[in-house]
Write a protein that holds these residues in place. Structure first.
Motif, PDB file in Angstrom:
ATOM      1  N   THR A   1       0.828  -1.214   0.000  1.00 32.37           N
ATOM      2  CA  THR A   1       0.000   0.000   0.000  1.00 32.37           C
ATOM      3  C   THR A   1       0.862   1.262   0.000  1.00 32.37           C
ATOM      4  OG1 THR A   1      -0.079  -0.022   2.414  1.00 32.37           O
ATOM      5  CG2 THR A   1      -1.924  -1.024   1.261  1.00 32.37           C
ATOM      6  N   PHE A   2       0.303   2.320  -0.599  1.00 28.04           N
ATOM      7  CA  PHE A   2       0.921   3.645  -0.573  1.00 28.04           C
ATOM      8  C   PHE A   2      -0.166   4.646  -0.227  1.00 28.04           C
ATOM      9  CE2 PHE A   2       3.178   1.024  -3.584  1.00 28.04           C
ATOM     10  CZ  PHE A   2       4.482   1.144  -3.128  1.00 28.04           C
ATOM     11  N   ASP A   3       0.014   5.374   0.857  1.00 25.10           N
ATOM     12  CA  ASP A   3      -0.975   6.362   1.269  1.00 25.10           C
ATOM     13  C   ASP A   3      -0.691   7.680   0.558  1.00 25.10           C
ATOM     14  OD1 ASP A   3      -2.764   8.029   2.429  1.00 25.10           O
ATOM     15  OD2 ASP A   3      -1.915   7.933   4.450  1.00 25.10           O
ATOM     16  N   CYS A   4      -1.335   7.850  -0.600  1.00 23.54           N
ATOM     17  CA  CYS A   4      -1.090   9.057  -1.406  1.00 23.54           C
ATOM     18  C   CYS A   4      -1.787  10.282  -0.840  1.00 23.54           C
ATOM     19  CB  CYS A   4      -1.535   8.826  -2.842  1.00 23.54           C
ATOM     20  SG  CYS A   4      -0.283   7.958  -3.769  1.00 23.54           S
ATOM     21  N   GLY A   5      -2.531  10.122   0.248  1.00 23.37           N
ATOM     22  CA  GLY A   5      -3.101  11.293   0.918  1.00 23.37           C
ATOM     23  C   GLY A   5      -2.049  12.015   1.735  1.00 23.37           C
ATOM     24  N   SER A   6      -0.913  11.353   2.004  1.00 26.46           N
ATOM     25  CA  SER A   6       0.160  12.009   2.766  1.00 26.46           C
ATOM     26  C   SER A   6       1.331  12.259   1.829  1.00 26.46           C
ATOM     27  CB  SER A   6       0.594  11.129   3.938  1.00 26.46           C
ATOM     28  OG  SER A   6       1.551  10.180   3.520  1.00 26.46           O
ATOM     29  N   LYS A   7       2.112  13.294   2.121  1.00 28.43           N
ATOM     30  CA  LYS A   7       3.172  13.694   1.187  1.00 28.43           C
ATOM     31  C   LYS A   7       4.253  12.624   1.062  1.00 28.43           C
ATOM     32  CE  LYS A   7       2.015  18.454   1.996  1.00 28.43           C
ATOM     33  NZ  LYS A   7       2.337  19.745   2.595  1.00 28.43           N
TER      34      LYS A   7
ATOM     35  N   TYR B   1       2.982   9.607  -0.797  1.00 29.12           N
ATOM     36  CA  TYR B   1       2.918   9.947  -2.222  1.00 29.12           C
ATOM     37  C   TYR B   1       4.298   9.807  -2.870  1.00 29.12           C
ATOM     38  CZ  TYR B   1       3.070  12.993  -6.271  1.00 29.12           C
ATOM     39  OH  TYR B   1       3.296  13.495  -7.521  1.00 29.12           O
ATOM     40  N   LEU B   2       5.322  10.354  -2.205  1.00 33.61           N
ATOM     41  CA  LEU B   2       6.682  10.275  -2.774  1.00 33.61           C
ATOM     42  C   LEU B   2       7.125   8.818  -2.907  1.00 33.61           C
ATOM     43  CD1 LEU B   2       8.403  13.278  -0.960  1.00 33.61           C
ATOM     44  CD2 LEU B   2       7.776  13.104  -3.371  1.00 33.61           C
ATOM     45  N   LYS B   3       6.754   8.014  -1.909  1.00 34.72           N
ATOM     46  CA  LYS B   3       7.096   6.590  -1.956  1.00 34.72           C
ATOM     47  C   LYS B   3       6.406   5.921  -3.152  1.00 34.72           C
ATOM     48  CE  LYS B   3       7.445   2.680   1.178  1.00 34.72           C
ATOM     49  NZ  LYS B   3       7.009   2.105   2.444  1.00 34.72           N
ATOM     50  N   ALA B   4       5.147   6.299  -3.381  1.00 33.74           N
ATOM     51  CA  ALA B   4       4.414   5.736  -4.524  1.00 33.74           C
ATOM     52  C   ALA B   4       5.111   6.112  -5.830  1.00 33.74           C
ATOM     53  CB  ALA B   4       2.968   6.229  -4.522  1.00 33.74           C
TER      54      ALA B   4
END
Ligand code: G1P
Length: 291
Positions: free
Chosen positions: A255-261, A264-267
């Motif tokens: 999972t990647f939580d794109c709601g957090s900065k 998002y960068l990890k994604a």
């Protein structure tokens, strides 16, 4: 058969300001396409044929993205840019429809899901929260496995993953007798929204993928405001679990939580590194970084 999926996209994305001041957070690009496209593709890969966006007046660009753009298509055709034409016209397959309904007030995730009641009708459905990207390249992805399990057992499915103990207060947390193996479902004893540290029944967090029966809509209508003074989907699921089997499905993907900065960068790193045409060059660029 589960053919409908609700994607609640009305949230204002305060965790992603300043970008989300004028761009819906779901439209922020991960490599070369908006984050929401990955979530829609995940649903389509699991057999979903109707995507129901529960949206807000400030987010028309999401609907525009999935609509045809006649002017752009004509221009690309005249210029014989057929690759680009293909890329903008085949975002979702022809058998998939995208519809939308507004959430008129920000009353919580449970309320957002309830806004789709008339469109869902009497059928079971999936819910995908678009902040979270699930990277899972298996032919039958996690959501497909949850749908198959629902079809076989009629038990609602809640996707979960383990999180560090100090993060349990950021998520819905499930109560299970034994931790399921990866890609397995077990019956839940309970579910609680954002428990205080030290009070969580486990460290299995709700990822944001659900397979639910139409009956959850009646339960949502009778769900009072809960955590954060919002109508919580988690509370309606707890009510459902009191009368029928609800299972926690432990995911296999990442999972990647794109709601957090940072999420998002990890994604961007992971999707960039595995991108079919850009991946190798992107990885070489990362190796060259002098950090
Ligand atoms: C929502 C759900 C929560 C879930 C989370 C996953 O919370 O209410 O149960 O764990 O999504 O991202 P939110 O992040 O909207 O506060």
């Amino acid at each position: 058969m589960i053919k409908k999926a609700i994607l609640p996209v009305a949230g204002l994305g305060t965790r992603f300001l300043p970008a989300s001041k004028s761009i819906p957070k779901e439209m922020v690009t991960v490599v070369d396409r908006p984050a929401i496209e990955y979530v829609v593709k995940e649903a389509v890969a699991a057999g979903i044929e109707q995507i129901i966006l529960v949206t807000h007046s400030s987010k028309a660009s999401i609907e525009n993205y999935f609509d045809r753009n006649f002017e752009l298509e004509t221009t690309l055709e005249q210029k014989k840019k057929y690759d680009l034409l293909d890329a903008i016209t085949n975002i979702v397959p022809a058998h998939v429809s995208i519809v939308s309904v507004r959430q008129p007030q920000p009353l919580g995730l449970g309320h957002a899901v309830l806004c789709a009641k008339e469109i869902v009708g009497n059928e079971p459905f999936a819910v995908l929260l678009p902040d979270v990207l699930v990277k899972d390249d298996a032919a039958d992805n996690d959501l497909a496995k949850m749908i198959a399990r629902f079809n076989a057992t009629n038990a609602s499915q809640i996707m979960v993953e383990a999180v560090p103990d100090h993060m349990v207060d950021q998520y819905g947390i499930v109560d299970v007798a034994a931790i399921p193996a990866v890609a397995e479902s077990v019956a839940m004893q309970g579910i609680v929204e954002k428990p205080k540290l030290g009070t969580a029944p486990s460290n299995l967090s709700v990822v944001g993928r659900y397979v639910l029966p139409a009956k959850i809509m009646q339960l949502l209508e009778n769900t009072p405001k809960g955590a954060g003074n919002e109508i919580q989907l988690t509370d309606a699921i707890a009510a459902l679990q009191a009368s029928e089997v609800v299972e926690a499905y432990r995911m296999q993907g990442q999972t990647f939580d794109c709601g957090s900065k940072l999420g998002y960068l990890k994604a961007v790193l992971h999707y960039g590194a595995t991108h079919p045409s850009l991946g190798e060059d992107f990885k070489a660029m990362i190796r060259e970084l002098e950090l």
